[in-house]
Motif scaffolding. Structure first.
Motif, mmCIF file in Angstrom:
data_model
loop_
_atom_site.group_PDB
_atom_site.id
_atom_site.type_symbol
_atom_site.label_atom_id
_atom_site.label_comp_id
_atom_site.label_asym_id
_atom_site.label_seq_id
_atom_site.Cartn_x
_atom_site.Cartn_y
_atom_site.Cartn_z
ATOM 1 N N ASN A 1 -13.459 14.216 -8.572
ATOM 2 C CA ASN A 1 -12.906 12.878 -8.682
ATOM 3 C C ASN A 1 -12.030 12.698 -9.915
ATOM 4 O O ASN A 1 -11.492 11.619 -10.119
ATOM 5 N N GLU A 2 -11.875 13.722 -10.737
ATOM 6 C CA GLU A 2 -11.123 13.588 -11.976
ATOM 7 C C GLU A 2 -9.661 13.242 -11.727
ATOM 8 O O GLU A 2 -9.050 12.539 -12.509
ATOM 9 N N ASN A 3 -9.067 13.745 -10.645
ATOM 10 C CA ASN A 3 -7.665 13.500 -10.364
ATOM 11 C C ASN A 3 -7.443 12.242 -9.531
ATOM 12 O O ASN A 3 -6.327 11.950 -9.155
ATOM 13 N N GLN A 4 -8.503 11.509 -9.247
ATOM 14 C CA GLN A 4 -8.380 10.309 -8.450
ATOM 15 C C GLN A 4 -7.979 9.130 -9.317
ATOM 16 O O GLN A 4 -8.466 8.966 -10.430
ATOM 17 N N LEU A 5 -7.087 8.303 -8.768
ATOM 18 C CA LEU A 5 -6.677 7.095 -9.457
ATOM 19 C C LEU A 5 -7.765 6.042 -9.390
ATOM 20 O O LEU A 5 -7.884 5.200 -10.268
ATOM 21 N N THR B 1 -20.446 10.516 -3.924
ATOM 22 C CA THR B 1 -19.851 11.640 -3.203
ATOM 23 C C THR B 1 -19.139 11.156 -1.937
ATOM 24 O O THR B 1 -17.993 11.532 -1.672
ATOM 25 N N VAL B 2 -19.811 10.319 -1.169
ATOM 26 C CA VAL B 2 -19.217 9.806 0.066
ATOM 27 C C VAL B 2 -17.967 8.991 -0.235
ATOM 28 O O VAL B 2 -16.903 9.219 0.345
ATOM 29 N N VAL B 3 -18.076 8.048 -1.163
ATOM 30 C CA VAL B 3 -16.934 7.183 -1.479
ATOM 31 C C VAL B 3 -15.803 7.995 -2.104
ATOM 32 O O VAL B 3 -14.630 7.759 -1.819
ATOM 33 N N GLY B 4 -16.134 8.977 -2.924
ATOM 34 C CA GLY B 4 -15.102 9.835 -3.510
ATOM 35 C C GLY B 4 -14.304 10.559 -2.437
ATOM 36 O O GLY B 4 -13.076 10.636 -2.497
ATOM 37 N N GLY B 5 -14.989 11.079 -1.426
ATOM 38 C CA GLY B 5 -14.307 11.747 -0.330
ATOM 39 C C GLY B 5 -13.464 10.787 0.497
ATOM 40 O O GLY B 5 -12.345 11.118 0.919
ATOM 41 N N ALA C 1 -8.230 8.453 2.015
ATOM 42 C CA ALA C 1 -7.387 7.255 2.048
ATOM 43 C C ALA C 1 -6.096 7.476 1.264
ATOM 44 O O ALA C 1 -5.015 7.078 1.713
ATOM 45 N N GLN C 2 -6.191 8.140 0.110
ATOM 46 C CA GLN C 2 -4.985 8.425 -0.674
ATOM 47 C C GLN C 2 -4.010 9.273 0.137
ATOM 48 O O GLN C 2 -2.814 8.981 0.181
ATOM 49 N N GLU C 3 -4.508 10.313 0.769
ATOM 50 C CA GLU C 3 -3.648 11.191 1.562
ATOM 51 C C GLU C 3 -3.022 10.442 2.732
ATOM 52 O O GLU C 3 -1.825 10.593 3.001
ATOM 53 N N LEU C 4 -3.817 9.634 3.429
ATOM 54 C CA LEU C 4 -3.297 8.882 4.563
ATOM 55 C C LEU C 4 -2.212 7.890 4.140
ATOM 56 O O LEU C 4 -1.166 7.794 4.783
ATOM 57 N N VAL C 5 -2.451 7.171 3.051
ATOM 58 C CA VAL C 5 -1.474 6.185 2.591
ATOM 59 C C VAL C 5 -0.209 6.892 2.120
ATOM 60 O O VAL C 5 0.903 6.512 2.504
ATOM 61 N N LEU C 6 -0.352 7.924 1.296
ATOM 62 C CA LEU C 6 0.825 8.639 0.798
ATOM 63 C C LEU C 6 1.648 9.225 1.941
ATOM 64 O O LEU C 6 2.870 9.082 1.965
ATOM 65 N N ASP C 7 1.001 9.884 2.891
ATOM 66 C CA ASP C 7 1.724 10.479 4.011
ATOM 67 C C ASP C 7 2.366 9.422 4.903
ATOM 68 O O ASP C 7 3.413 9.657 5.492
ATOM 69 N N SER C 8 1.740 8.262 4.988
ATOM 70 C CA SER C 8 2.304 7.181 5.795
ATOM 71 C C SER C 8 3.522 6.554 5.128
ATOM 72 O O SER C 8 4.431 6.083 5.812
ATOM 73 N N VAL C 9 3.539 6.554 3.811
ATOM 74 C CA VAL C 9 4.641 5.927 3.071
ATOM 75 C C VAL C 9 5.830 6.863 2.980
ATOM 76 O O VAL C 9 6.943 6.526 3.377
ATOM 77 N N ASN C 10 5.611 8.042 2.420
ATOM 78 C CA ASN C 10 6.690 9.005 2.217
ATOM 79 C C ASN C 10 6.043 10.329 1.827
ATOM 80 O O ASN C 10 5.363 10.408 0.811
ATOM 81 N N GLN C 11 6.268 11.351 2.595
ATOM 82 C CA GLN C 11 5.605 12.634 2.353
ATOM 83 C C GLN C 11 6.072 13.315 1.076
ATOM 84 O O GLN C 11 5.485 14.306 0.658
ATOM 85 N N ASN C 12 7.095 12.795 0.437
ATOM 86 C CA ASN C 12 7.569 13.359 -0.825
ATOM 87 C C ASN C 12 6.844 12.772 -2.027
ATOM 88 O O ASN C 12 7.043 13.230 -3.140
ATOM 89 N N ASN D 1 0.819 5.989 -9.397
ATOM 90 C CA ASN D 1 -0.437 5.670 -10.081
ATOM 91 C C ASN D 1 -0.480 4.293 -10.733
ATOM 92 O O ASN D 1 -1.546 3.793 -11.025
ATOM 93 N N ALA D 2 0.661 3.660 -10.943
ATOM 94 C CA ALA D 2 0.673 2.321 -11.531
ATOM 95 C C ALA D 2 1.014 1.251 -10.501
ATOM 96 O O ALA D 2 1.114 0.078 -10.853
ATOM 97 N N ASP D 3 1.174 1.632 -9.247
ATOM 98 C CA ASP D 3 1.558 0.681 -8.214
ATOM 99 C C ASP D 3 0.309 -0.030 -7.688
ATOM 100 O O ASP D 3 -0.526 0.565 -7.017
ATOM 101 N N LYS D 4 0.205 -1.311 -7.997
ATOM 102 C CA LYS D 4 -0.988 -2.074 -7.622
ATOM 103 C C LYS D 4 -1.152 -2.195 -6.115
ATOM 104 O O LYS D 4 -2.274 -2.223 -5.615
ATOM 105 N N ILE D 5 -0.051 -2.244 -5.382
ATOM 106 C CA ILE D 5 -0.151 -2.336 -3.925
ATOM 107 C C ILE D 5 -0.677 -1.021 -3.349
ATOM 108 O O ILE D 5 -1.508 -1.019 -2.440
ATOM 109 N N TYR D 6 -0.230 0.103 -3.901
ATOM 110 C CA TYR D 6 -0.739 1.404 -3.454
ATOM 111 C C TYR D 6 -2.245 1.491 -3.709
ATOM 112 O O TYR D 6 -3.019 1.874 -2.827
#
Length: 109
Positions: free
Chosen positions: A6-10, A30-34, A39-50, A57-62
Motif C-alpha cells: 500500500n506504500e504507493n497508493q494515494l 488487506t481487502v480494502v487495499g486490494g 479501483a485506481q487501475e479501472l479509473v486510470l484506464d477509463s480516463v486515459n491509458q497514458n 495524485n493531487a486531483d481531488k476528483i480522481y
C-alpha cells in the motif's frame, strides 16, 4: 506502519475504512487495499491509458472517484449493477481534463 503493498497508493486503506466507519483490522486493510488498487487501475484506464497514479495524485476528483469505486467494490465485489453512476460522472469529467495527456515514453520500459 504502512503495508508494503500500500506504500504507493494515494489512498490509504485505513483512511477509507475510517471514512466508511469500518473496523481497521489486518483483514479489512488487506481487502480494502486490494480494492483501492483495482479501483485506481479501472479509473486510470477509463480516463486515459497514458496516465499514471502519480500524474493525478493531487486531483481531488480522481481521488474521490477511486474512493467511490473502491467503496462500491467493497459492498458489491462483482459490481452486479455496473459502474456506479457517480463514478461514471467523475470519470467523464476526468476524461475532459486529461484528454490530451501525452503518451508515455517507451525509453523507460
Amino acid at each position: 506502519m504502512a503495508d508494503e503493498n500500500n506504500e504507493n497508493q494515494l489512498i490509504n486503506p485505513e483512511d477509507l475504512l475510517e471514512e466508511l466507519n469500518l473496523d481497521s483490522t489486518p483483514e479489512n486493510n488487506t481487502v480494502v487495499g486490494g480494492l483501492i488498487q483495482s479501483a485506481q487501475e479501472l479509473v486510470l484506464d477509463s480516463v486515459n491509458q497514458n496516465l499514471s497514479a502519480s500524474d493525478v495524485n493531487a486531483d481531488k476528483i480522481y481521488i474521490r472517484a477511486v474512493k467511490a469505486l473502491a467503496t462500491a467494490l467493497y459492498f458489491d465485489r462483482t459490481l452486479s449493477q455496473g459502474m456506479p453512476l457517480g463514478v461514471q460522472i467523475m470519470i467523464t469529467h476526468l476524461k475532459g481534463r486529461y484528454a490530451e495527456w501525452p503518451q508515455k515514453s517507451n525509453n523507460g520500459k
